[in-house]
Design an enzyme around this catalytic site. Structure first.
Site, mmCIF file in Angstrom:
data_model
loop_
_atom_site.group_PDB
_atom_site.id
_atom_site.type_symbol
_atom_site.label_atom_id
_atom_site.label_comp_id
_atom_site.label_asym_id
_atom_site.label_seq_id
_atom_site.Cartn_x
_atom_site.Cartn_y
_atom_site.Cartn_z
ATOM 1 N N SER A 7 32.930 38.413 44.803
ATOM 2 C CA SER A 7 34.373 38.206 44.747
ATOM 3 C C SER A 7 34.674 36.982 43.900
ATOM 4 C CB SER A 7 34.939 37.968 46.150
ATOM 5 O OG SER A 7 34.682 39.062 46.991
ATOM 6 N N GLY A 9 38.070 34.421 43.102
ATOM 7 C CA GLY A 9 39.422 34.177 43.581
ATOM 8 C C GLY A 9 40.027 32.908 43.021
ATOM 9 N N PHE A 21 33.902 31.626 43.553
ATOM 10 C CA PHE A 21 33.360 32.971 43.634
ATOM 11 C C PHE A 21 32.369 33.039 44.791
ATOM 12 C CE2 PHE A 21 29.999 30.879 41.423
ATOM 13 C CZ PHE A 21 28.855 31.600 41.691
ATOM 14 N N CYS A 38 39.171 42.763 50.016
ATOM 15 C CA CYS A 38 40.112 42.450 48.930
ATOM 16 C C CYS A 38 41.229 43.485 48.817
ATOM 17 C CB CYS A 38 39.379 42.308 47.598
ATOM 18 S SG CYS A 38 38.233 40.927 47.579
#
Length: 98
Positions: A7, A9, A21, A38
């Site tokens: 992920s 962000g 991340f 998410c």
């Protein structure tokens, strides 16, 4: 089914940004079964350990993942990373003082 292993962000509040991340290396994925990661329906969380499936010890896998992230950072930003432990006299306490 699609799988999600990482992920990225960003958060912005009052002209300040936070970013980061997450890479699932040896993560316990059981809690992800209770959410929609998410907000992406139909996605199953996975990890490097699950995808590799080669029975490597978690420590070795973690070390390889960290080394890969460092190499990627160096390549993208054109820098050479120096680990804190490799800098003479550098400790977590001295870093905190600036």
């Amino acid at each position: 089914m699609a799988e999600k292993i990482a992920s990225i962000g960003i958060h912005v509040k009052q002209w300040v940004t936070w970013h980061g991340f997450a890479l699932n290396v040896t993560t316990d994925l059981t809690e992800f079964e209770r959410i929609v990661p998410c907000g992406i329906a139909g996605v199953e969380m996975t990890s490097v350990a699950r995808e590799a499936g080669d029975g490597k010890r978690e420590t070795a896998l973690w070390d390889e993942a960290v080394a890969g992230v460092i190499r990627g950072f160096e390549s993208v930003f054109g820098v050479e990373a120096v680990l804190r432990d490799e800098i003479p006299g550098c400790t977590a306490q001295s870093l905190a003082r600036g």
